[in-house]
Design an enzyme around this catalytic site. Structure first.
Site, PDB file in Angstrom:
ATOM      1  N   ARG A 240      -3.301   0.162   8.501  1.00  0.00           N
ATOM      2  CA  ARG A 240      -3.369   1.003   7.318  1.00  0.00           C
ATOM      3  C   ARG A 240      -1.963   1.143   6.733  1.00  0.00           C
ATOM      4  O   ARG A 240      -0.981   1.215   7.474  1.00  0.00           O
ATOM      5  CB  ARG A 240      -3.931   2.393   7.643  1.00  0.00           C
ATOM      6  N   GLU A 269      -2.690   2.201  -2.001  1.00  0.00           N
ATOM      7  CA  GLU A 269      -3.171   1.011  -2.713  1.00  0.00           C
ATOM      8  C   GLU A 269      -4.325   1.372  -3.654  1.00  0.00           C
ATOM      9  O   GLU A 269      -5.076   2.306  -3.386  1.00  0.00           O
ATOM     10  CB  GLU A 269      -3.600  -0.080  -1.724  1.00  0.00           C
ATOM     11  N   HIS A 287      -5.213  -6.797   0.587  1.00  0.00           N
ATOM     12  CA  HIS A 287      -6.213  -6.181   1.481  1.00  0.00           C
ATOM     13  C   HIS A 287      -7.434  -7.099   1.650  1.00  0.00           C
ATOM     14  O   HIS A 287      -8.572  -6.707   1.368  1.00  0.00           O
ATOM     15  CB  HIS A 287      -6.655  -4.813   0.935  1.00  0.00           C
TER      16      HIS A 287
END
Length: 321
Positions: A240, A269, A287
């Site tokens: 994370r 993000e 991601h």
């Protein structure tokens, strides 16, 4: 109790995953729906359960309290569940499901991609080719760092961390790990456990973050801990974004204490800390850790299976609240 039949889906899904859901339930597919909107109020009246997004939907206590009484389940199409107030769901007797254990291979592949991309200076290599300035092979050109014979430290030796460790061993790396508790020998598979994560940092020529965000791990990689790494270490984050203090990592990358970083996740993000953008020694991905069609379908399958088990009165393996 009436079983779950009508499911409101509030995120964009591949057509293959939509088909998995439609084969099992009556689906109201509303991927652009905001759960706090007037349109949602109407659609929620016809739903028994929700399938929601970790990035788009925030189900805090007030929103959960406002859900109709017929809502009996919330399934997040993700491993992470920070966007759902689990205690509020428990108070409403709403079951909450996630998609654990089906993303390990996809995320581990990207974990290795981050390590390799950072170590082998992929960002600079792509930029050189795309600029049209490449003049041909040279023995001094873009020399990076090899993985073989290096020590990889892993913070978070869950399924994803272990899957990366398995792959990294095939590259000739020695594996060190820090975890909340030591693994059984069969799960360790020869990895060295460090009861103190800071002790592990001191030997980690490569460092992989693969743990969730908790009060103990939020901002764990800060200026002080980065200085514990051997000079020239490489840092990768598949966990994370909030595990890292961005300004501190940028400072370490700029000074050269950290040679390179591979990042697939970012704090806040899709807004990325601006200091990363101009650093050639940062290899970034948007991601995509779980972004294989196989993983996406498996996520749909586990959502369906969890709701089916719930309907049958069993304890779903993917229920988290």
């Amino acid at each position: 109790m009436t079983p779950i039949r009508h499911v409101l889906v509030t995120l964009h899904l591949p057509v293959e995953v939509q088909a998995v859901l439609r084969a099992a339930f009556e689906i109201d597919y509303a991927p652009d729906l905001a759960l706090d909107s007037a349109d949602a109020t109407t659609r929620l009246q016809h739903a028994d359960a929700l399938v929601v997004s970790a990035t788009k939907d925030r189900l805090d206590a007030p929103l959960i309290a406002s859900l109709p009484s017929d809502i009996r389940g919330i399934a997040t199409y993700s491993i992470g569940h920070e966007h759902i107030d689990l205690e509020a769901a428990r108070k409403r007797n709403i079951a909450v499901f996630a998609t654990p254990d089906v993303l390990s291979d996809a995320c581990a592949e990207v974990g290795m991609l981050l390590l390799l991309g950072a170590a082998r200076r992929v960002t600079e290599s792509i930029a050189l080719l795309r600029s049209g300035r490449w003049s041909g092979w040279s023995p001094t050109q873009l020399n990076g760092n090899g993985l073989s014979g290096k020590a990889l430290g892993i913070i978070g030796m869950g399924r994803i961390g272990r899957a990366v460790a398995h792959r990294a061993k095939a590259f000739g790396m020695s594996i060190h790990y820090a975890n909340r508790s030591r693994l059984a020998p069969a799960l360790e598979d020869g990895a060295m456990h460090h009861a103190n994560a800071e002790d592990m940092l001191r030997v980690s020529q490569f460092l992989l973050l693969a743990c969730p965000v908790t009060p103990a791990t939020r901002g764990f990689i800060d200026a002080r801990r980065l200085q514990l790494l051997p000079r020239g270490a490489i840092v990768a984050n598949i966990g994370r974004g909030a595990l890292v203090i961005d300004a501190d990592l940028v400072a370490a990358l700029t000074s050269g204490h950290v040679a390179a970083a591979g990042l697939d996740v970012f704090d806040g993000e899709p807004d990325i800390f601006p200091g990363y953008h101009d650093l050639p020694n940062v290899f970034m991905l948007p991601h995509i850790g779980s972004s294989t069609i196989e993983a996406r379908i498996a996520m749909g399958d586990i959502v369906v299976e969890g709701l089916r088990q719930f309907n049958a009165g069993a304890v779903p393996t993917n229920r988290i609240a």
